[in-house]
Design an enzyme around this catalytic site. Structure first.
Site, PDB file in Angstrom:
ATOM      1  N   HIS A   1       0.844  -1.206   0.000  1.00 47.54           N
ATOM      2  CA  HIS A   1       0.000   0.000   0.000  1.00 47.54           C
ATOM      3  C   HIS A   1       0.882   1.260   0.000  1.00 47.54           C
ATOM      4  CE1 HIS A   1      -3.174   2.741   1.100  1.00 47.54           C
ATOM      5  NE2 HIS A   1      -4.034   1.783   1.375  1.00 47.54           N
TER       6      HIS A   1
ATOM      7  N   GLU B   1      -0.737   1.061  -5.459  1.00 48.92           N
ATOM      8  CA  GLU B   1      -0.603  -0.100  -4.580  1.00 48.92           C
ATOM      9  C   GLU B   1      -0.571  -1.381  -5.411  1.00 48.92           C
ATOM     10  OE1 GLU B   1      -4.018   0.295  -1.978  1.00 48.92           O
ATOM     11  OE2 GLU B   1      -3.835   2.468  -2.027  1.00 48.92           O
TER      12      GLU B   1
HETATM   13  O1  LIG Z   1      -7.848   3.499   6.062  1.00 45.83           O
HETATM   14  P1  LIG Z   1      -7.166   2.243   5.600  1.00 45.83           P
HETATM   15  O2  LIG Z   1      -7.702   0.994   6.227  1.00 45.83           O
HETATM   16  O3  LIG Z   1      -5.660   2.359   5.736  1.00 45.83           O
HETATM   17  O4  LIG Z   1      -7.458   2.117   4.047  1.00 45.83           O
HETATM   18  C1  LIG Z   1      -7.123   3.135   3.178  1.00 45.83           C
HETATM   19  C2  LIG Z   1      -7.584   2.799   1.753  1.00 45.83           C
HETATM   20  O5  LIG Z   1      -6.807   1.734   1.275  1.00 45.83           O
HETATM   21  C3  LIG Z   1      -7.021   1.460  -0.111  1.00 45.83           C
HETATM   22  O6  LIG Z   1      -6.176   0.420  -0.506  1.00 45.83           O
HETATM   23  C4  LIG Z   1      -8.448   1.040  -0.315  1.00 45.83           C
HETATM   24  O7  LIG Z   1      -8.698   0.782  -1.686  1.00 45.83           O
HETATM   25  C5  LIG Z   1      -9.371   2.133   0.200  1.00 45.83           C
HETATM   26  O8  LIG Z   1     -10.729   1.718   0.052  1.00 45.83           O
HETATM   27  C6  LIG Z   1      -9.047   2.456   1.638  1.00 45.83           C
HETATM   28  O9  LIG Z   1      -9.858   3.536   2.054  1.00 45.83           O
END
Ligand SMILES: O=P(O)(O)OC[C@H]1O[C@@H](O)[C@H](O)[C@@H](O)[C@@H]1O
Length: 316
Positions: free
Chosen positions: A182, A290
């Site tokens: 991510h 990501e």
């Molecule tokens: O707030 P988190 O759990 O770190 O996620 C952040 C984002 O991560 C992304 O990978 C998702 O596609 C989104 O939908 C999500 O909002």
């Protein structure tokens, strides 16, 4: 667990200027003699800093929790074994959003000797991190009762950062998983970048009740909340984040065994709504690209392993 309160320095190479690795307060930092550096928090094995070309390449929220109380908002959190909210009536259903890897304490396994130099003769440093079933909290162990071993390798070279994951099934029953790196890329201005090499690819738009579309833009501009899962890409074709002004590449991301790419920017309202995201305006300074395997499930049979990863180059 590998723990040290004092910084330690470990050299690479005999006659070359040495790379250094230090471990301090559960953060492993490495730097090359040419000045590039990387920092990884053992919490989540989250890469929180990558400096190259004299600049920070990753976005880290000013309000990110770095004390292990919450997944780190920024850098490269690792999503495993489920992406997003777990599906209902699935083995991952009891897990939190994006699984447990980003909110578990990993161990530092050390520096690998295999990658002492990249193909330009420059030095490289490869750091390995591990997570296994027995290291999980009791809550996570109960929620996902498989015997597994993860080895996450972070390799810094003069021109790139590589993150690679090996997943091993160390038990007697098959398991399935999703995985995603991510990556929050640091950019000066969201209106001044484009994301390329997504044209004609199918994507799920998570902002519109997960509907399926085909990308028509050769150079995607981000002009509002964006949360798209591009599917079945050729991992060897780099995703390029380029400057809108002169089309110069700012980042290129190639992948191995990771066929999906999520492009995410929370934009104004969602950014304000995240307690650990700050300042509010910082949505302008990040784009998440990501690399993952998230549209289906990877199955590993007992005793088998899987490997995948990404290589990011900056300002080529
Ligand atoms: O707030 P988190 O759990 O770190 O996620 C952040 C984002 O991560 C992304 O990978 C998702 O596609 C989104 O939908 C999500 O909002």
């Amino acid at each position: 667990m590998v723990r040290s309160n004092k910084p330690s320095a470990i050299g690479l190479g005999a006659s070359l200027p040495q790379s250094t690795v230090s471990i301090n307060d559960n953060v492993v930092e490495a730097s090359l003699p040419t000045g590039e550096s990387v920092a990884i928090h053992l919490y989540g094995a989250t890469v929180t800093s990558w400096k190259a070309n004299g600049q920070e390449q990753l976005f880290l929220s000013e309000k990110a929790h770095l004390d292990g109380s919450k997944p780190i908002r920024g850098g490269i959190p690792l999503v495993f074994p489920v992406f997003g909210p777990p599906p209902q009536n699935h083995v991952t259903s009891p897990l939190p959003q994006h699984g447990f890897a980003r909110n578990s304490n990993w161990e530092y396994l050390g520096k690998s000797s295999a990658e002492a130099a990249d193909n330009q003769g420059d030095q490289a440093v490869k750091l390995d991190f591990g997570l296994s079933h027995t290291m999980l909290s009791e809550e996570f162990r109960k929620a996902w009762p498989y015997e597994f071993g993860l080895v996450y390798s972070v390799t810094l070279t003069k021109t790139s950062l590589q993150t690679q994951l090996q997943v091993r099934n160390e038990g007697t029953q098959n398991f399935e998983f999703q995985v995603l790196m991510h990556t929050y890329l640091n950019i000066a201005d969201i209106s001044a970048i484009r994301v390329k090499n997504l044209e004609s690819k199918t994507y799920i738009d998570k902002t519109r009740e997960a509907t399926s579309h085909t990308e028509t833009s050769p150079a995607l501009a981000i002009t509002g909340e964006t949360d798209r899962v591009y599917q079945n890409l050729d991992p060897s074709v780099p995703i390029i984040v380029s400057s809108a002004a002169d089309d110069q590449p700012l980042f290129s991301i190639t992948r191995e065994a990771l066929a999906d790419v999520v492009v995410w920017n929370p934009w104004i309202e969602k950014a304000k709504g995240m307690a650990d995201f700050g300042p509010d305006e910082a949505y302008k300074n990040m784009i998440c690209v990501e690399a993952g395997s998230v549209s289906g499930w990877q199955t590993i049979e007992a005793g088998d392993s899987w490997e995948g990863g990404q290589t990011i180059k900056s300002r080529l």
